[in-house]
Design a protein around this motif. Structure first.
Motif, PDB file in Angstrom:
ATOM      1  N   ASP A 155     -87.582 -25.754 -24.500  1.00  0.00           N
ATOM      2  CA  ASP A 155     -88.365 -25.945 -25.907  1.00  0.00           C
ATOM      3  C   ASP A 155     -88.628 -24.700 -26.508  1.00  0.00           C
ATOM      4  O   ASP A 155     -88.833 -24.495 -27.651  1.00  0.00           O
ATOM      5  N   PHE A 156     -88.762 -23.522 -25.851  1.00  0.00           N
ATOM      6  CA  PHE A 156     -89.175 -22.134 -26.299  1.00  0.00           C
ATOM      7  C   PHE A 156     -88.136 -21.433 -27.013  1.00  0.00           C
ATOM      8  O   PHE A 156     -88.433 -20.435 -27.421  1.00  0.00           O
ATOM      9  N   LEU A 157     -86.962 -21.824 -27.264  1.00  0.00           N
ATOM     10  CA  LEU A 157     -85.734 -21.342 -27.769  1.00  0.00           C
ATOM     11  C   LEU A 157     -85.465 -22.230 -29.046  1.00  0.00           C
ATOM     12  O   LEU A 157     -85.438 -23.325 -28.960  1.00  0.00           O
ATOM     13  N   GLU A 158     -85.119 -21.128 -30.255  1.00  0.00           N
ATOM     14  CA  GLU A 158     -84.681 -21.827 -31.160  1.00  0.00           C
ATOM     15  C   GLU A 158     -83.198 -22.359 -31.078  1.00  0.00           C
ATOM     16  O   GLU A 158     -82.319 -21.706 -30.168  1.00  0.00           O
ATOM     17  N   PRO A 159     -82.798 -23.449 -31.583  1.00  0.00           N
ATOM     18  CA  PRO A 159     -81.514 -24.194 -31.354  1.00  0.00           C
ATOM     19  C   PRO A 159     -80.257 -23.457 -32.011  1.00  0.00           C
ATOM     20  O   PRO A 159     -79.358 -23.885 -32.424  1.00  0.00           O
TER      21      PRO A 159
ATOM     22  N   ILE B 159     -93.377 -17.390 -28.877  1.00  0.00           N
ATOM     23  CA  ILE B 159     -93.090 -16.911 -27.568  1.00  0.00           C
ATOM     24  C   ILE B 159     -92.779 -15.280 -27.876  1.00  0.00           C
ATOM     25  O   ILE B 159     -93.002 -14.664 -26.986  1.00  0.00           O
ATOM     26  N   TYR B 160     -91.811 -15.086 -28.795  1.00  0.00           N
ATOM     27  CA  TYR B 160     -91.215 -13.863 -29.126  1.00  0.00           C
ATOM     28  C   TYR B 160     -92.546 -12.947 -29.007  1.00  0.00           C
ATOM     29  O   TYR B 160     -92.305 -11.746 -28.647  1.00  0.00           O
ATOM     30  N   ASN B 161     -93.696 -13.047 -29.816  1.00  0.00           N
ATOM     31  CA  ASN B 161     -94.695 -12.320 -30.080  1.00  0.00           C
ATOM     32  C   ASN B 161     -95.314 -12.137 -28.690  1.00  0.00           C
ATOM     33  O   ASN B 161     -96.413 -11.283 -28.704  1.00  0.00           O
ATOM     34  N   MET B 162     -94.996 -12.963 -27.894  1.00  0.00           N
ATOM     35  CA  MET B 162     -96.012 -12.568 -26.130  1.00  0.00           C
ATOM     36  C   MET B 162     -95.389 -11.370 -25.587  1.00  0.00           C
ATOM     37  O   MET B 162     -95.836 -11.069 -24.406  1.00  0.00           O
ATOM     38  N   GLY B 163     -94.372 -10.658 -26.158  1.00  0.00           N
ATOM     39  CA  GLY B 163     -94.067  -9.599 -25.401  1.00  0.00           C
ATOM     40  C   GLY B 163     -92.887  -9.398 -24.486  1.00  0.00           C
ATOM     41  O   GLY B 163     -92.473 -10.438 -24.024  1.00  0.00           O
ATOM     42  N   ASP B 164     -92.531  -8.126 -24.000  1.00  0.00           N
ATOM     43  CA  ASP B 164     -91.372  -7.957 -23.095  1.00  0.00           C
ATOM     44  C   ASP B 164     -91.245  -8.773 -22.055  1.00  0.00           C
ATOM     45  O   ASP B 164     -90.169  -9.322 -21.580  1.00  0.00           O
ATOM     46  N   LYS B 165     -92.324  -8.930 -21.291  1.00  0.00           N
ATOM     47  CA  LYS B 165     -92.247  -9.640 -19.973  1.00  0.00           C
ATOM     48  C   LYS B 165     -92.154 -10.979 -20.071  1.00  0.00           C
ATOM     49  O   LYS B 165     -91.161 -11.573 -19.306  1.00  0.00           O
ATOM     50  N   LYS B 166     -92.630 -11.741 -20.964  1.00  0.00           N
ATOM     51  CA  LYS B 166     -92.175 -12.864 -21.291  1.00  0.00           C
ATOM     52  C   LYS B 166     -90.721 -13.084 -21.711  1.00  0.00           C
ATOM     53  O   LYS B 166     -90.259 -14.137 -21.238  1.00  0.00           O
ATOM     54  N   LEU B 167     -90.345 -12.324 -22.480  1.00  0.00           N
ATOM     55  CA  LEU B 167     -88.938 -12.471 -22.747  1.00  0.00           C
ATOM     56  C   LEU B 167     -87.914 -12.346 -21.649  1.00  0.00           C
ATOM     57  O   LEU B 167     -86.877 -12.917 -21.694  1.00  0.00           O
ATOM     58  N   GLU B 168     -88.202 -11.475 -20.717  1.00  0.00           N
ATOM     59  CA  GLU B 168     -87.633 -11.031 -19.564  1.00  0.00           C
ATOM     60  C   GLU B 168     -87.495 -12.263 -18.662  1.00  0.00           C
ATOM     61  O   GLU B 168     -86.642 -12.919 -18.066  1.00  0.00           O
ATOM     62  N   ASP B 169     -88.717 -13.142 -18.730  1.00  0.00           N
ATOM     63  CA  ASP B 169     -88.955 -14.115 -17.869  1.00  0.00           C
ATOM     64  C   ASP B 169     -87.813 -15.307 -18.465  1.00  0.00           C
ATOM     65  O   ASP B 169     -87.124 -16.081 -17.666  1.00  0.00           O
ATOM     66  N   ILE B 170     -87.876 -15.340 -19.828  1.00  0.00           N
ATOM     67  CA  ILE B 170     -87.232 -16.372 -20.420  1.00  0.00           C
ATOM     68  C   ILE B 170     -85.760 -16.259 -20.118  1.00  0.00           C
ATOM     69  O   ILE B 170     -85.011 -17.221 -19.944  1.00  0.00           O
TER      70      ILE B 170
END
Ligand code: DLL
Length: 441
Positions: A358-362, A387-398
């Motif tokens: 859900d946290f990704l755009e389609p 989600i994108y604004n939550m920072g690098d760590k979050k993006l790495e996890d995703i």
């Protein structure tokens, strides 16, 4: 969307629900007629059949078709423009062309009767989706050489629907018409439906007044996950339709309200599934390349046309009562399939992985690249802005989660690049999902 009461409607009940034995007789009769017709009228087919030593008078069942050579897209290219026409130009009333990837387009032609048959096949589609003359349709398929616009147009008019010939683009006007006219059904590619879903909140503040209830989408592969997204975002019931310019256009196959495979208009197109490598006909239920033979066309019937589309067939009667063979949703095209470490990968499989989060755009893009002489995949996908604004760590996890999911679904490791929202290109027609950056050896 939840199905409430399904009301089954047929456009041509007798044909659509014909007992399978009678259907087989009809198919064989039309097949024999078509084979004789192209043998007589198209030098290409006379040569093909003679070279393969096929005596068309000895075709006693559809199983005998396997001895007849395939028709390839390259045959259409090589015979451009008129080489495969069975009718004289004086009887041709329309030309369409396919957006081919080769320099020369392929063109396809229609007699008056072909246009009528095509409109009737499309009328079957609309009835199967529960539409009727009281519906107001917004046709956002492109008009012109592409078969989407006029294919839907003639079919809709044929059942007396009110049709708005929008074509794609002009977003603001799309929403103005949808709102002001009380449009009940939308026709377009799934990519464009997704684009409109994303844009909707910008243009229509009070969506509760919209009358839109259904969408018929096709012309490109799309996953069930994308269907659910569009259904949710537009609050509609979405149906899949399949077709290709070489065989009239849209209307070869379509979903009924049970959405349990696409009914092939089998009295017009005889389907086979072959192994794309060996050309051997595969048994019912096996996945392979769809091959279609036109059974009821005058201007340019094609025999055993290799569509390059991957699916499987099911001949069980559907709950809706239709007896035509059904095909599974198209998995992809043999041309779009990439082989990574020996594994066949289709963009639609990667799409399923992406859309499960859900946290990704389609919206996504698959890049193929070479690393140490090996073919690899990089999946670019947008994260939702919060989600994108939550920072690098979050993006790495995703990115790790998506990598894991893709690996689980297709058995191949890929790179995942999370990009900011609204940075990948949106399509108003057919999407280009794969970018090939591989070094050619
Ligand atoms: O796309 C005709 C069409 C128009 C079909 C509108 C449905 C709706 P072409 O441009 O010749 O014709 O492209 C045909 O598109 O061989 C498939 O690879 C792909 N395709 C069409 N419908 C679907 C679908 C039109 N529902 C090629 N699912 C075909 C997956 C589809 N792929």
């Amino acid at each position: 969307m939840n199905k409430k009461n399904i009301q089954i409607n047929y456009f041509e009940e007798k044909l659509e629900t014909m007992p399978s034995d009678d259907l087989s007789v009809l198919i064989l009769e039309r097949l024999n007629k078509t084979l004789k017709y192209v043998y007589k009228n198209v030098p290409f087919y006379k040569e093909q059949f003679d070279n393969a030593r096929v005596n068309i008078d000895l075709i006693r069942s559809t199983k005998d078709l396997k001895n007849i050579p395939f028709t390839l897209k390259s045959d259409l290219v090589n015979n451009y423009p008129f080489g495969l026409f069975s009718s004289n130009l004086e009887n041709i009333v329309r030309i369409h062309a396919s957006s081919g990837t080769t320099a020369k387009p392929i063109i396809v032609s229609y007699t008056k009767k072909d246009i009528k048959v095509w409109a009737e096949l499309m009328s079957r589609v609309f009835y199967a989706c529960g539409l009727n003359k009281n519906d107001i349709a917004q046709n956002a398929f492109g008009y012109g050489l592409f078969t989407g616009g006029l294919g839907f147009h003639y079919g809709a008019e044929n059942i007396g629907m009110t049709l708005v010939p929008m074509s794609s683009g002009f977003t603001e006007r799309q929403f103005a018409m949808m709102n002001d006219l009380g449009v009940t059904v939308l026709f377009c590619t799934p990519s464009y439906a997704l684009f409109l879903s994303e844009e909707l909140p910008k243009y229509i503040k009070d969506t509760s007044k919209l009358k839109l209830k259904k969408g018929i989408f096709g012309a490109e592969p799309w996953s069930n996950e994308l269907r659910l997204k569009i259904e949710d975002m537009l609050n509609i019931d979405a149906y899949d339709i399949y077709g290709l310019s070489e065989l009239l256009g849209p209307g070869v196959a379509y979903e009924c309200e049970y959405k349990n495979g696409l009914h092939i208009n089998e009295d017009n197109f005889y389907p086979e599934i072959i192994d794309p490598k060996t050309g051997e006909v595969l048994p019912e239920g096996e996945l392979g390349e769809l091959v279609l033979t036109n059974l009821n066309q005058e201007a340019m019937p094609l025999i055993r046309y290799r569509t390059r589309d991957i699916t499987s067939l099911n001949r069980e009667k559907c709950k809706c009562g239709r007896t035509f063979a059904r095909m599974k949703k198209i998995k992809g095209r043999t041309d779009d399939m990439v082989i990574i470490k020996g594994v066949n990968v289709f963009p639609s499989q990667i799409e399923s992985a992406i859309f499960s989060f859900d946290f990704l755009e389609p919206v996504y893009l698959i890049e193929l690249y070479t690393d140490n002489l090996l073919d690899k995949i990089n999946v670019l996908v947008e994260a939702k802005s919060e989600i994108y604004n939550m920072g690098d760590k979050k993006l790495e996890d995703i990115s790790t989660m998506l990598q894991y999911k893709i690996h689980e679904l297709i058995g191949v490791k890929s790179k995942v690049t999370i990009v900011p929202p609204k940075t990948l290109e949106r399509s108003q027609g057919k999407s280009k999902r794969v970018k090939d950056l591989r070094k050619k050896l």
